[in-house]
Design an enzyme around this catalytic site. Structure first.
Site, PDB file in Angstrom:
ATOM      1  CG  LEU A  33      -1.729  -1.225   1.567  1.00 42.63           C
ATOM      2  CD1 LEU A  33      -3.076  -1.058   2.564  1.00 42.63           C
ATOM      3  CD2 LEU A  33      -2.204  -1.552   0.033  1.00 42.63           C
ATOM      4  N   GLY A  36      -1.876   6.508  -1.981  1.00 40.21           N
ATOM      5  CA  GLY A  36      -3.057   6.194  -3.137  1.00 40.21           C
ATOM      6  C   GLY A  36      -3.865   5.285  -2.250  1.00 40.21           C
ATOM      7  CG  HIS A  37      -3.548   0.953  -2.359  1.00 40.68           C
ATOM      8  ND1 HIS A  37      -1.869   0.911  -2.771  1.00 40.68           N
ATOM      9  CD2 HIS A  37      -3.695   0.556  -3.280  1.00 40.68           C
ATOM     10  CE1 HIS A  37      -2.014   0.180  -3.483  1.00 40.68           C
ATOM     11  NE2 HIS A  37      -3.232   0.276  -4.115  1.00 40.68           N
ATOM     12  CB  SER A 188       2.155  -1.045  -6.172  1.00 42.04           C
ATOM     13  OG  SER A 188       1.067  -1.085  -4.841  1.00 42.04           O
ATOM     14  NE  ARG A 189       3.092  -3.871 -11.954  1.00 40.61           N
ATOM     15  CZ  ARG A 189       1.865  -4.816 -11.911  1.00 40.61           C
ATOM     16  NH1 ARG A 189       1.023  -3.470 -12.295  1.00 40.61           N
ATOM     17  NH2 ARG A 189       1.403  -6.250 -12.096  1.00 40.61           N
TER      18      ARG A 189
END
Ligand code: PAF
Length: 284
Positions: A33, A36-37, A188-189
């Protein structure tokens, strides 16, 4: 915050909440996470009485040569962030809990038309994996509302379509992309990027802004604009999959008369595949 790992435990939690007349908000994620999450959780908190987050790195949405094996699994840190964000329930199922009979399920949800283009052209099985797991999560959690980031614009369109066509009684809420100060969309990437790549990555968003300005200034030859932008990214060391101007409402190719537009891009930088988009309306 409670953490559960089984379908039965989520159902019990949701049934109890609904019996108390509470509105259930749901934020499905694959973990690792970032802000943004957490923004999705915060949005859900403002609109629902109870917020459930799922963390499941869904194998069926990764292609054979993609990053399923290396996708960061950071459950402990994720759980702390969710706790701090006052999430009410974390559902973290095992692959066995989600796919009892292995990953080659008999039942697959495919959203035709929306899934084959853009990212679907380069990741042919991706959206069926997403649509199937999201449908399954919707049936497990049975939320009133579900929250998704607009960064994954095509994914959001696929999910809106399946929700409507399969008659899930769930309101889908799209939440604006969260960005780093230099404009890079949070993902996440992004953690895969080297320092040098991370410094270069915001070019993607800058390029989208330049395309938007060009269109706002009256340029309507979208093929030419996108070809030039592809070349620009290639010269800067990116390996772009696509840059496209689409109608925001249905992701069909935009023509010169369309006013509700979205610019979408996917490009590799080293081993990282970045996606981003900018949606906007033209006056008149
Ligand atoms: O956007 C994601 O993180 C995933 O695609 C989702 C929606 C959680 C399905 O696995």
């Amino acid at each position: 915050m409670q953490t559960v790992h089984t379908i039965q435990a989520v159902r019990e939690f949701v049934n109890a909440a609904k019996q108390q007349g509470k509105k259930v908000g749901f934020v499905p994620t694959m973990g690792n996470l970032h802000a943004g999450h957490i923004h999705l959780i915060a949005q859900a908190k403002t609109q629902a009485d109870v917020v459930i987050c799922s963390i499941f790195v869904n194998p069926t949405q990764f292609g054979a040569n993609e990053d399923f094996g290396s996708y960061p699994r950071t459950l402990e840190a994720d759980s702390q962030q969710l706790q701090a964000a006052a999430c009410d329930l974390l559902f973290a199922p095992s692959a066995q809990e989600m796919y009892q009979d292995g990953f080659s399920q008999h039942t697959v949800v495919t959203v035709n038309g929306l899934s084959e283009q853009l990212c679907g052209q380069f990741r042919p099985t991706h959206f069926a994996g997403v649509a199937t797991v999201v449908s399954k999560l919707f049936n497990i959690v049975q939320p009133d509302m579900a929250f998704f980031g607009e960064k994954d614009f095509q994914q959001l369109a696929v999910i809106r379509c399946l929700t409507q066509e399969l008659a899930f009684p769930i309101e889908i809420v799209g939440v604006a992309t969260q960005r780093a100060e230099d404009g890079l969309a949070l993902s996440s990437r992004n953690g895969y990027l080297s320092a040098e790549e991370r410094a270069k990555a915001p070019m993607i968003y800058q390029m989208l802004q330049q395309l938007k300005t060009a269109i706002e200034n009256g340029h309507r030859d979208y093929t030419m604009l996108c070809d030039a932008a592809m070349l620009h990214l290639q010269k800067s060391g990116f390996d772009p999959d696509y840059i496209a101007v689409k109608r925001a409402i249905d992701l069909q190719d935009a023509n010169a008369d369309d006013t509700n537009l979205v610019l979408l891009v996917a490009a590799r930088l080293g081993k990282t595949r970045l996606i981003d988009n900018v949606a906007f309306r033209l006056n008149g």
